[in-house]
Write a protein that holds these residues in place. Structure first.
Motif, PDB file in Angstrom:
ATOM      1  N   LEU A 138      10.139 103.311  19.123  1.00 22.93           N
ATOM      2  CA  LEU A 138       9.685 104.476  20.788  1.00 22.93           C
ATOM      3  C   LEU A 138       9.396 103.634  21.562  1.00 22.93           C
ATOM      4  O   LEU A 138       9.755 104.309  22.973  1.00 22.93           O
ATOM      5  CB  LEU A 138       7.819 105.025  19.515  1.00 22.93           C
ATOM      6  N   ALA A 139       9.001 102.677  21.574  1.00 23.81           N
ATOM      7  CA  ALA A 139       8.819 101.683  23.195  1.00 23.81           C
ATOM      8  C   ALA A 139      10.077 101.506  23.820  1.00 23.81           C
ATOM      9  O   ALA A 139      10.427 101.038  25.275  1.00 23.81           O
ATOM     10  CB  ALA A 139       8.454 100.213  23.035  1.00 23.81           C
ATOM     11  N   ARG A 140      11.268 101.092  22.373  1.00 27.14           N
ATOM     12  CA  ARG A 140      12.392 101.519  23.828  1.00 27.14           C
ATOM     13  C   ARG A 140      12.843 103.079  23.868  1.00 27.14           C
ATOM     14  O   ARG A 140      13.891 103.092  24.442  1.00 27.14           O
ATOM     15  CB  ARG A 140      14.166 100.560  22.699  1.00 27.14           C
ATOM     16  N   PHE A 141      13.258 104.257  23.579  1.00 22.59           N
ATOM     17  CA  PHE A 141      12.786 105.440  23.759  1.00 22.59           C
ATOM     18  C   PHE A 141      12.362 105.905  25.243  1.00 22.59           C
ATOM     19  O   PHE A 141      12.721 106.073  26.226  1.00 22.59           O
ATOM     20  CB  PHE A 141      12.261 106.802  22.575  1.00 22.59           C
ATOM     21  N   GLU A 142      10.971 104.884  25.780  1.00 22.78           N
ATOM     22  CA  GLU A 142      10.119 105.268  26.680  1.00 22.78           C
ATOM     23  C   GLU A 142      11.103 104.670  27.731  1.00 22.78           C
ATOM     24  O   GLU A 142      11.178 104.905  28.487  1.00 22.78           O
ATOM     25  CB  GLU A 142       8.794 104.866  26.009  1.00 22.78           C
ATOM     26  N   ARG A 143      11.935 103.485  26.847  1.00 22.05           N
ATOM     27  CA  ARG A 143      12.709 102.775  28.337  1.00 22.05           C
ATOM     28  C   ARG A 143      14.263 103.564  28.133  1.00 22.05           C
ATOM     29  O   ARG A 143      14.426 103.445  29.885  1.00 22.05           O
ATOM     30  CB  ARG A 143      12.385 100.899  28.002  1.00 22.05           C
ATOM     31  N   LEU A 144      14.504 103.250  27.336  1.00 18.51           N
ATOM     32  CA  LEU A 144      15.649 104.527  27.642  1.00 18.51           C
ATOM     33  C   LEU A 144      16.186 105.741  27.777  1.00 18.51           C
ATOM     34  O   LEU A 144      16.557 106.015  27.779  1.00 18.51           O
ATOM     35  CB  LEU A 144      17.514 103.843  26.825  1.00 18.51           C
ATOM     36  N   ASP A 145      15.092 106.512  26.876  1.00 22.71           N
ATOM     37  CA  ASP A 145      15.528 107.793  26.728  1.00 22.71           C
ATOM     38  C   ASP A 145      16.577 108.525  25.832  1.00 22.71           C
ATOM     39  O   ASP A 145      17.132 108.967  26.181  1.00 22.71           O
ATOM     40  CB  ASP A 145      15.648 108.241  28.451  1.00 22.71           C
ATOM     41  N   SER A 146      16.460 107.086  24.762  1.00 25.42           N
ATOM     42  CA  SER A 146      17.764 107.660  23.545  1.00 25.42           C
ATOM     43  C   SER A 146      16.844 108.495  22.111  1.00 25.42           C
ATOM     44  O   SER A 146      15.761 107.934  21.952  1.00 25.42           O
ATOM     45  CB  SER A 146      17.951 105.835  23.300  1.00 25.42           C
ATOM     46  N   ILE A 147      17.615 109.638  21.917  1.00 28.69           N
ATOM     47  CA  ILE A 147      17.129 110.071  21.436  1.00 28.69           C
ATOM     48  C   ILE A 147      16.911 109.576  19.851  1.00 28.69           C
ATOM     49  O   ILE A 147      15.898 110.041  18.845  1.00 28.69           O
ATOM     50  CB  ILE A 147      17.456 112.143  21.555  1.00 28.69           C
ATOM     51  N   GLY A 148      17.763 108.595  19.632  1.00 27.28           N
ATOM     52  CA  GLY A 148      18.196 108.710  18.144  1.00 27.28           C
ATOM     53  C   GLY A 148      16.743 107.224  18.191  1.00 27.28           C
ATOM     54  O   GLY A 148      16.847 107.474  17.204  1.00 27.28           O
ATOM     55  N   ASP A 149      16.933 106.802  18.838  1.00 33.69           N
ATOM     56  CA  ASP A 149      15.087 105.950  19.202  1.00 33.69           C
ATOM     57  C   ASP A 149      14.297 106.843  18.797  1.00 33.69           C
ATOM     58  O   ASP A 149      13.268 106.057  17.940  1.00 33.69           O
ATOM     59  CB  ASP A 149      15.326 105.037  20.226  1.00 33.69           C
TER      60      ASP A 149
END
Length: 259
Positions: A138-149
Protein backbone atom coordinates in the motif's frame (compact mmCIF):
# COMPACT_ATOMS: atom_id res chain seq x y z
CA UNK A 1 18.62 23.43 33.42
CA UNK A 2 19.84 20.68 31.12
CA UNK A 3 22.95 18.74 32.14
CA UNK A 4 24.91 19.99 29.12
CA UNK A 5 28.22 18.15 29.65
CA UNK A 6 26.38 14.84 30.03
CA UNK A 7 24.01 15.67 27.17
CA UNK A 8 26.60 16.65 24.57
CA UNK A 9 29.15 14.15 25.79
CA UNK A 10 26.66 11.32 25.44
CA UNK A 11 25.53 12.45 22.01
CA UNK A 12 29.05 12.88 20.65
CA UNK A 13 30.18 9.57 22.12
CA UNK A 14 27.13 7.92 20.56
CA UNK A 15 28.15 9.20 17.12
CA UNK A 16 31.69 7.90 17.60
CA UNK A 17 30.68 4.39 18.65
CA UNK A 18 28.00 4.22 15.97
CA UNK A 19 30.67 4.97 13.38
CA UNK A 20 32.72 2.11 14.82
CA UNK A 21 29.72 -0.13 14.29
CA UNK A 22 29.39 1.07 10.69
CA UNK A 23 33.07 0.32 10.12
CA UNK A 24 33.41 -3.00 11.94
CA UNK A 25 29.87 -4.32 12.36
CA UNK A 26 30.23 -5.00 16.08
CA UNK A 27 26.78 -5.05 17.64
CA UNK A 28 28.02 -3.93 21.07
CA UNK A 29 29.12 -0.62 19.55
CA UNK A 30 25.63 0.00 18.26
CA UNK A 31 24.15 -0.99 21.63
CA UNK A 32 26.40 1.58 23.32
CA UNK A 33 25.38 4.23 20.80
CA UNK A 34 21.71 3.58 21.55
CA UNK A 35 22.35 4.02 25.28
CA UNK A 36 24.17 7.31 24.60
CA UNK A 37 21.40 8.66 22.34
CA UNK A 38 18.79 7.74 24.95
CA UNK A 39 20.72 9.82 27.52
CA UNK A 40 20.89 12.76 25.12
CA UNK A 41 17.13 12.61 24.58
CA UNK A 42 16.54 12.37 28.33
CA UNK A 43 18.63 15.41 29.26
CA UNK A 44 17.75 17.72 26.36
CA UNK A 45 15.82 20.89 27.21
CA UNK A 46 12.12 20.56 26.23
CA UNK A 47 12.25 23.90 24.38
CA UNK A 48 15.26 22.91 22.28
CA UNK A 49 13.09 21.40 19.58
CA UNK A 50 15.71 21.14 16.83
CA UNK A 51 18.26 19.45 19.07
CA UNK A 52 15.72 17.06 20.54
CA UNK A 53 14.51 16.18 17.06
CA UNK A 54 18.07 15.42 15.98
CA UNK A 55 18.67 13.23 19.03
CA UNK A 56 15.43 11.36 18.43
CA UNK A 57 16.31 10.84 14.76
CA UNK A 58 19.73 9.41 15.59
CA UNK A 59 18.20 7.16 18.25
CA UNK A 60 15.46 5.83 15.97
CA UNK A 61 17.87 5.23 13.09
CA UNK A 62 20.17 3.33 15.44
CA UNK A 63 17.28 1.21 16.67
CA UNK A 64 16.32 0.28 13.09
CA UNK A 65 19.95 -0.58 12.30
CA UNK A 66 20.06 -2.72 15.43
CA UNK A 67 17.00 -4.69 14.34
CA UNK A 68 18.48 -5.24 10.89
CA UNK A 69 21.80 -6.39 12.30
CA UNK A 70 20.17 -8.80 14.73
CA UNK A 71 18.18 -10.30 11.86
CA UNK A 72 21.35 -10.70 9.79
CA UNK A 73 23.24 -12.34 12.65
CA UNK A 74 20.52 -14.96 13.08
CA UNK A 75 20.75 -16.04 9.42
CA UNK A 76 22.84 -19.12 10.05
CA UNK A 77 21.51 -20.05 13.46
CA UNK A 78 17.81 -19.14 13.50
CA UNK A 79 15.62 -22.23 13.03
CA UNK A 80 12.88 -20.15 11.43
CA UNK A 81 14.09 -18.43 8.25
CA UNK A 82 10.64 -16.94 7.72
CA UNK A 83 10.89 -14.96 10.97
CA UNK A 84 14.33 -13.66 9.99
CA UNK A 85 13.10 -12.35 6.63
CA UNK A 86 10.05 -10.85 8.32
CA UNK A 87 12.26 -8.91 10.74
CA UNK A 88 14.41 -7.65 7.87
CA UNK A 89 11.32 -6.57 5.95
CA UNK A 90 9.81 -4.87 8.97
CA UNK A 91 13.02 -2.94 9.66
CA UNK A 92 13.31 -1.87 6.01
CA UNK A 93 9.71 -0.68 5.97
CA UNK A 94 10.30 1.36 9.13
CA UNK A 95 13.39 2.89 7.54
CA UNK A 96 11.35 3.83 4.46
CA UNK A 97 8.71 5.47 6.66
CA UNK A 98 11.43 7.66 8.17
CA UNK A 99 13.47 8.54 5.08
CA UNK A 100 11.22 7.85 2.10
CA UNK A 101 13.82 5.97 0.07
CA UNK A 102 12.16 3.70 -2.47
CA UNK A 103 14.99 1.17 -2.29
CA UNK A 104 14.12 0.51 1.36
CA UNK A 105 10.50 -0.08 0.40
CA UNK A 106 11.46 -2.48 -2.39
CA UNK A 107 13.74 -4.31 0.03
CA UNK A 108 10.91 -4.56 2.55
CA UNK A 109 8.53 -6.05 0.00
CA UNK A 110 11.14 -8.55 -1.19
CA UNK A 111 11.95 -9.70 2.36
CA UNK A 112 8.31 -9.99 3.37
CA UNK A 113 7.51 -12.05 0.28
CA UNK A 114 10.37 -14.37 1.21
CA UNK A 115 8.98 -14.72 4.73
CA UNK A 116 5.59 -15.72 3.35
CA UNK A 117 7.04 -18.23 0.90
CA UNK A 118 9.27 -19.81 3.55
CA UNK A 119 6.56 -20.09 6.20
CA UNK A 120 4.91 -23.52 6.16
CA UNK A 121 1.14 -23.93 6.16
CA UNK A 122 -0.19 -23.29 9.63
CA UNK A 123 2.72 -21.04 10.65
CA UNK A 124 1.54 -18.96 13.60
CA UNK A 125 2.81 -15.69 12.10
CA UNK A 126 1.46 -16.08 8.55
CA UNK A 127 -1.34 -13.57 9.13
CA UNK A 128 1.12 -11.00 10.49
CA UNK A 129 3.45 -11.59 7.54
CA UNK A 130 0.56 -10.95 5.13
CA UNK A 131 -0.56 -7.90 7.05
CA UNK A 132 2.87 -6.29 6.98
CA UNK A 133 3.29 -7.08 3.29
CA UNK A 134 -0.03 -5.34 2.71
CA UNK A 135 1.33 -2.26 4.50
CA UNK A 136 4.41 -2.24 2.28
CA UNK A 137 2.48 -2.71 -0.97
CA UNK A 138 0.00 0.00 0.00
CA UNK A 139 2.89 2.36 0.76
CA UNK A 140 4.37 1.68 -2.69
CA UNK A 141 1.00 2.27 -4.32
CA UNK A 142 0.76 5.62 -2.56
CA UNK A 143 4.24 6.46 -3.81
CA UNK A 144 4.06 5.16 -7.40
CA UNK A 145 0.30 4.93 -8.07
CA UNK A 146 0.59 1.30 -9.18
CA UNK A 147 -2.82 -0.39 -9.23
CA UNK A 148 -1.05 -3.75 -9.10
CA UNK A 149 0.44 -2.81 -5.74
CA UNK A 150 -2.95 -1.65 -4.48
CA UNK A 151 -4.63 -4.90 -5.51
CA UNK A 152 -1.72 -6.83 -4.01
CA UNK A 153 -2.14 -5.00 -0.72
CA UNK A 154 -5.87 -5.74 -0.61
CA UNK A 155 -5.24 -9.40 -1.44
CA UNK A 156 -2.61 -9.64 1.29
CA UNK A 157 -4.87 -8.00 3.87
CA UNK A 158 -7.71 -10.34 2.86
CA UNK A 159 -5.45 -13.35 3.31
CA UNK A 160 -4.51 -12.11 6.80
CA UNK A 161 -8.21 -11.86 7.64
CA UNK A 162 -8.93 -15.33 6.26
CA UNK A 163 -6.09 -16.85 8.30
CA UNK A 164 -7.30 -15.34 11.59
CA UNK A 165 -10.17 -16.74 13.68
CA UNK A 166 -12.90 -14.42 14.92
CA UNK A 167 -11.07 -13.32 18.05
CA UNK A 168 -9.23 -10.24 19.34
CA UNK A 169 -6.50 -10.62 16.71
CA UNK A 170 -8.81 -10.24 13.72
CA UNK A 171 -10.06 -6.60 13.98
CA UNK A 172 -6.66 -5.00 13.18
CA UNK A 173 -6.49 -7.06 9.98
CA UNK A 174 -10.05 -6.07 9.11
CA UNK A 175 -9.25 -2.42 9.78
CA UNK A 176 -6.33 -2.50 7.35
CA UNK A 177 -8.39 -4.35 4.74
CA UNK A 178 -11.06 -1.68 5.03
CA UNK A 179 -8.45 1.01 4.46
CA UNK A 180 -7.15 -0.77 1.37
CA UNK A 181 -10.64 -1.16 -0.10
CA UNK A 182 -11.37 2.52 0.55
CA UNK A 183 -8.13 3.43 -1.23
CA UNK A 184 -9.30 1.42 -4.24
CA UNK A 185 -12.58 3.32 -4.30
CA UNK A 186 -10.77 6.64 -4.05
CA UNK A 187 -8.53 5.72 -6.98
CA UNK A 188 -10.98 3.90 -9.28
CA UNK A 189 -14.45 4.96 -8.08
CA UNK A 190 -15.09 1.27 -7.38
CA UNK A 191 -18.40 1.22 -5.49
CA UNK A 192 -18.10 -2.48 -4.74
CA UNK A 193 -14.82 -1.77 -2.98
CA UNK A 194 -16.45 1.04 -0.98
CA UNK A 195 -19.29 -1.25 0.13
CA UNK A 196 -16.64 -3.78 1.12
CA UNK A 197 -14.80 -1.12 3.13
CA UNK A 198 -17.94 -0.24 5.12
CA UNK A 199 -18.74 -3.90 5.73
CA UNK A 200 -15.18 -4.74 6.76
CA UNK A 201 -14.88 -1.81 9.17
CA UNK A 202 -18.24 -2.82 10.64
CA UNK A 203 -16.91 -6.32 11.29
CA UNK A 204 -13.84 -4.87 13.02
CA UNK A 205 -16.09 -2.85 15.34
CA UNK A 206 -18.41 -5.76 16.09
CA UNK A 207 -15.54 -8.11 16.97
CA UNK A 208 -13.95 -5.60 19.38
CA UNK A 209 -14.96 -5.34 23.01
CA UNK A 210 -16.13 -1.91 24.16
CA UNK A 211 -13.26 -1.53 26.62
CA UNK A 212 -10.57 -2.39 24.08
CA UNK A 213 -8.18 0.57 23.54
CA UNK A 214 -8.43 0.24 19.74
CA UNK A 215 -12.24 0.45 19.65
CA UNK A 216 -12.23 4.24 18.92
CA UNK A 217 -9.80 3.67 16.03
CA UNK A 218 -12.05 1.04 14.47
CA UNK A 219 -15.13 3.21 14.97
CA UNK A 220 -13.34 6.13 13.30
CA UNK A 221 -12.51 3.89 10.34
CA UNK A 222 -16.15 2.88 10.02
CA UNK A 223 -17.37 6.47 10.33
CA UNK A 224 -15.01 7.63 7.60
CA UNK A 225 -16.07 4.90 5.17
CA UNK A 226 -19.75 5.65 5.85
CA UNK A 227 -19.18 9.36 5.27
CA UNK A 228 -17.35 8.69 2.00
CA UNK A 229 -20.23 6.54 0.79
CA UNK A 230 -22.74 9.23 1.75
CA UNK A 231 -20.83 11.79 -0.33
CA UNK A 232 -20.86 9.41 -3.28
CA UNK A 233 -24.44 8.08 -3.11
CA UNK A 234 -26.22 10.75 -1.00
CA UNK A 235 -27.99 8.18 1.16
CA UNK A 236 -28.89 9.93 4.41
CA UNK A 237 -28.72 6.63 6.27
CA UNK A 238 -24.96 6.55 5.67
CA UNK A 239 -24.57 10.04 7.12
CA UNK A 240 -26.67 9.15 10.16
CA UNK A 241 -24.56 6.04 10.70
CA UNK A 242 -21.34 8.02 10.25
CA UNK A 243 -22.40 10.57 12.88
CA UNK A 244 -23.35 7.75 15.25
CA UNK A 245 -20.06 5.92 14.73
CA UNK A 246 -18.06 9.13 15.24
CA UNK A 247 -19.97 9.93 18.43
CA UNK A 248 -19.33 6.44 19.80
CA UNK A 249 -15.63 6.76 18.96
CA UNK A 250 -15.39 10.09 20.77
CA UNK A 251 -17.29 8.90 23.82
CA UNK A 252 -15.30 5.68 24.07
CA UNK A 253 -12.02 7.56 23.72
CA UNK A 254 -12.81 10.26 26.29
CA UNK A 255 -14.82 8.45 28.88
CA UNK A 256 -14.36 4.75 28.25
CA UNK A 257 -17.28 2.45 27.44
CA UNK A 258 -20.63 3.46 28.84
CA UNK A 259 -22.05 1.36 31.64
Amino acid sequence: MAQYPLLFGSFEHGIVVEERFRSHGRLENLENAIVDYEKAVKYAEPNHGVCRSNYHRRLEDALVAYREKVAELTQDSHPDEAIRHYKLGDASLERFSRHGKLEDLDKAISSLWKAIKLAPDGHLEQANFRNRLGDALLARFERLDSIGDLDGAISSYQKAVDLTPDDVHKPPHLHRLGGGLEARFNRLDDLEALDGAVSTHQQAVELTLDDHPDKPLFLDGLAHAQEVRFKRLHDLKDMENAVSSKRKATNTSKFGPSA
